[in-house]
Design an enzyme around this catalytic site. Structure first.
Site, short mmCIF file in Angstrom:
data_model
loop_
_atom_site.label_atom_id
_atom_site.label_comp_id
_atom_site.label_asym_id
_atom_site.label_seq_id
_atom_site.Cartn_x
_atom_site.Cartn_y
_atom_site.Cartn_z
N ASN C 110 43.11 41.36 47.35
CA ASN C 110 43.20 40.99 46.23
C ASN C 110 43.41 41.73 44.54
OD1 ASN C 110 44.73 38.76 46.77
ND2 ASN C 110 43.28 36.71 45.84
N PHE D 59 38.45 31.32 37.45
CA PHE D 59 39.21 31.56 38.80
C PHE D 59 40.09 32.63 39.06
CE2 PHE D 59 37.51 27.27 38.77
CZ PHE D 59 37.74 26.74 39.88
N GLU D 60 40.04 33.65 39.94
CA GLU D 60 40.51 34.60 40.31
C GLU D 60 42.22 34.66 39.73
OE1 GLU D 60 41.59 36.23 44.49
OE2 GLU D 60 40.96 34.71 44.76
N SER D 61 42.82 33.95 39.41
CA SER D 61 44.65 33.61 39.01
C SER D 61 44.26 33.62 37.46
CB SER D 61 45.15 32.14 39.31
OG SER D 61 44.00 30.95 39.07
#
Lengths: 313, 264, 313, 264
Positions: C110, D59-61
């Site tokens: 990612n 969180f990666e978002s």
């Protein structure tokens, strides 16, 4: 759920500068004429710090003051001048005549410095850019060797890039509009190089116009630029960006800047300015008193309010 | 500094006003213009108020489509913020808009220029032992390296228009044809130099600067005397078109009513 | 001052997809489960686009649908699954059995994909990262050669980095909360990889929940993610992110996602789902009608309003 | 899947509940924890509600210090947003917080693991002609490469705990001592594996996984039978501490009342 511990991060200005900024450290200041941490600069001068390496994407008075005060050993940056008000004369005296002491400089462009901060903030040894190629910025060495590496794209496009070395700081200064007691800091208006420059600091010294309840921050988390766990000291310094502006709080003090530009053209003029505004003033509160409520009131921002957005789901 | 030709009455405008107006004329409607403070800012504001209402002014501190209601004194000036469409930082402005080629025109100043448009804003004299230490690149190198075209604005004399600049802060065409390409620069180069004496462009083949127009009241010879190389002159050289009435009026009343950059 | 020309950027969904997304193009979708441009994905399927190279930092249903529909030739990405709902079965069928057609994939992490978009957005040939080192992500080649370059820091730290090649898109999709008629687009909530992913597109196809007057944008310019001059087409698609959520507008439709996860486990199940929700539906408006006002009302976000800030000086 | 030892009554909790509780116990108060959806999320929420109120979930978002009021189904779930202290994107979370080393602990899952903790979430079988195509890295490789320590959560059998993973999606200790350093990874590595059968740690010298505790109702032999290499076992091996009453109660009522990840 309990709030994270404050752990003594909120402290007086003198203590924060004493604790976080040792002589000889690499100090990053806020760049590009936006929310500049002048309250800290004054205190660094008052504490007569020495041998700093001062880092920034676009210096103005902050660097000139520190150079005039003899606090600076090296500069890594891109610009040092008073913008529309002319050349920076402490800088000129230091470079041209070694007064009050010699200063070394390592120069890149504004974008180059920002990418160097990005590299440091991201824990990377370098970042590529396409500017500066062909110029003396990459050719004229100063105290870093090598200053940059020109690399042809290993993926075969034939494009060239300059790899610029990371610019880490021991301490990054950030002047933000507001934070909570944990140091979750919010900014708006122009952002300059503050995102990358702040994270380039191993430690972060945060000054703010206002410390607000954490619910104010948590009601608009998109405005946060750095979370509290990356912040080492918080100092509440209303008008801490004076004589520059802070969006939503106050405007530039043009008269103050003009006075400095005029008086600093000679060493004697600079010294009388520094005695009046730095060494003859005990701290930030006395500085504000000296400016006077009338002057501050004139500078205070008129309201131009944003709308609200819905964070619900 | 140029002196007025003897016997010619002073025109009803200042040289700085003509320079700002020339700067404005370089912006086409709908273009993305990268602007610093000073005369280029006044040029941008003037263009937007007159022939180029849809041009978009961008500032490196992180402002897109600024609509200042007063004369900004600094690139971080608070008056650039209200009414803009996007506030961001240097990375977005230089990295996402300029480096990939979305900025049509950028303005820069200089203390020294050579015939290939290379600019020095770093030192006069030796780098390690300079006669005058100047501010350095700031964003100038980035603009000159990455904008589609660059407009240079500066004062002119033989010490400023030189054979060889003391330090190449911002590349023009470097050593001439193919110089930028060899260095790896992706595009761009100076399109125009606006001095207090005339307007210059660059030959598409030789990349050498040539005089396109002299400001009213000056002669080609006077201009040649203020350049330290053998200046090329356009066969169609003419006087710079003087300021129009509306240009002057908008410039004086809306762009710099206090005379901060135009002088009082 | 006059407003910039709209120049016909605002257009119906079918027209935007027809104009901007040719067969065979490199198409970037919005990643990491945030404001995903599903309305566009449906229309791409309805227009039976072919041979797309689909690019993203973290795919879910969007990629699975396009693969099921046979629109995709190649993938460049990092993840393709239905998150908590299990594996993506169209993807499995395509890779494992070539049904309905073979698909090639080039994989990074990612963060790796995000840095590849950053490189493309910034006009650079590559970006360095420190993840992926030592893993098969860098070792197992797919259709790109070389897939990455491991470089030792030329400034002598001894650190290694992986240089990842830029990931440019012909068209980047962005689903934003709102924009004005020029396409100045604003987002809030989680940002995923939208900043870099959007600018990685040579063209940008913007869908929004609402088109608002430009003064709404200009009253809060820090929320703008992309200026209108980088946007090529604007489509107003309320609920355009359904069945995913859009912060401040609506919540995820969990029942819809669960239904898809269950039915798509077989090819026949997928086809019946696609007939029902894609091919049997004429466009976005009919899709919303089919969902029904009652269902949409249940999904609509409750208000959790931000505060206001002062942009004045 | 593990089977209960014959004759031992089923404990008053599910295996998934024990796993989530083991996950929670790995977070110390004040730590920065990087979390995905599923059991790690429940572990993070549980830790914050019990012994680690000052841990910060990322969180990666693009969410820092999420305080969800329901069970998130997706890393982009809207419930992660209200009440967080910072919303940003992948670059900030991975680039500015994780890559430079500010994240204490990260959670990842896997389909295959080897004795050095290398993980496969990409394919079962040959990469170009796989038996099962799995989702791929997502953020797992970044977490496993860059967090100070990694907690791995997965189901266990001989096809999952394998001699050699079919694809190294996320590096553990690679080929053993010095493997990460040789590859250039800046820090980290797996600290702990929580399976549905037991809890494992890694020997600081050999970097090999060893059994620290078996879940109540299972024996060391049963666990060995579900590992395809000769599993090292701690001389102090013991039964995993069963869920406390408060842990179970908070987990069931506050973290996953609908049984989305715990099962119903």
């Amino acid at each position: 759920m309990a709030e994270p511990e404050v752990a003594g991060k909120l402290m007086p200005l003198a203590e924060a500068v004493k604790k976080l900024i040792p002589d000889g450290c690499r100090l990053r200041s806020g760049g590009i004429a936006v929310r500049k941490p002048f309250a800290v600069i004054y205190e660094v001068m008052r504490q007569r710090k020495r041998d700093l390496t001062f880092l920034m994407s676009g210096w103005t008075e902050d660097a000139d003051w520190l150079i005039g005060a003899g606090c600076v050993d090296k500069l890594e940056g891109s610009y040092l001048g008073l913008e529309a008000l002319g050349l920076a004369h402490c800088y000129r005296r230091a470079i041209e005549k070694g007064v009050p002491r010699r200063v070394l400089i390592e120069e890149y462009s504004n974008f180059g410095m920002t990418m160097r901060f990005m590299a440091a903030g991201m824990g990377l040894p370098f970042m590529p850019v396409k500017s500066q190629l062909g110029s003396d910025l990459l050719k004229v060495e100063s105290f870093r060797h090598p200053k940059a590496q020109v690399l042809e794209d290993p993926f075969g496009s034939g494009e060239k890039v300059a790899l610029l070395p990371a610019c880490p700081a021991d301490v990054a200064l950030l002047h933000a509009q507001r934070c909570d007691a944990d140091g979750n800091a919010q900014v708006w208006g122009q952002l300059g190089d503050d995102l990358w420059g702040t994270y380039a600091g191993k430690k972060v010294l945060l000054t703010v116009e206002e410390v607000v309840p954490t619910r104010v921050i948590r009601h608009d988390p998109n405005r946060t630029i750095v979370p509290g766990f990356r912040v080492d000291a918080i100092v509440a310094t209303p008008f801490g960006g004076h004589p520059y502006q802070v969006q939503g709080y106050y405007d530039t003090d043009r008269a103050f800047r003009r006075d400095y530009a005029a008086r600093s053209t000679t060493r004697e003029g600079w010294e009388s300015w520094a005695d009046e505004w730095v060494y003859g003033v005990e701290g930030h509160e006395e500085y504000l008193k000296k400016l006077g409520e009338e002057r501050l009131a004139r500078l205070r921002a008129k309201p131009v309010m944003s709308g609200k957005v819905n964070y619900g789901y | 500094m140029a002196t007025e030709a003897a016997g010619v009455p002073a025109p009803p405008y200042k040289r700085t006003e003509l320079m700002a107006i020339c700067a404005a004329r370089e912006i086409c409607d709908g273009e993305i213009a990268f602007i610093g403070t000073g005369l280029p800012m006044l040029g941008g504001m003037l263009a937007k108020h007159t022939h180029a209402p849809n041009c978009i002014m961008i500032f490196e501190s992180g402002v897109v489509d600024a609509r200042p209601k007063r004369t900004p004194l600094s690139i971080g000036d608070g008056c650039l913020v209200p009414g803009s469409v996007m506030l961001c930082g240097l990375t977005e402005v230089f990295g996402l808009l300029m480096q990939p080629g979305y900025v049509d025109v950028g303005y820069i100043g200089g203390a020294q220029i050579d015939k290939f448009g290379n600019l020095n804003t770093t030192v006069i004299g030796d780098y390690r032992n300079p006669k005058v230490r100047l501010p350095g690149s700031g964003g100038a190198n980035d603009i000159g390296s990455l904008a589609k075209r660059t407009i240079i604005m500066m004062k002119q004399d033989r010490l400023k228009f030189v054979q060889k600049v003391d330090y190449v802060t911002t590349p023009g065409y470097l050593d001439g044809p193919g110089g930028r390409e060899r260095a790896g620069l992706p595009r761009g180069g100076p399109a125009c130099v606006i001095s207090d004496m005339g307007v210059y462009r660059f030959d598409p083949e030789t990349k050498e600067m040539f005089l396109e127009s002299f400001h009213p009241g000056l002669s080609v010879d006077e201009i040649r005397n203020n350049v330290s190389w053998d200046l090329a002159v356009s066969p169609k050289v003419r006087a710079t078109k003087p300021p129009g009435k509306r240009e002057l009026q908008v410039l004086r009343t809306k762009c710099d009513p206090e005379g901060i950059f135009l002088g009082t």
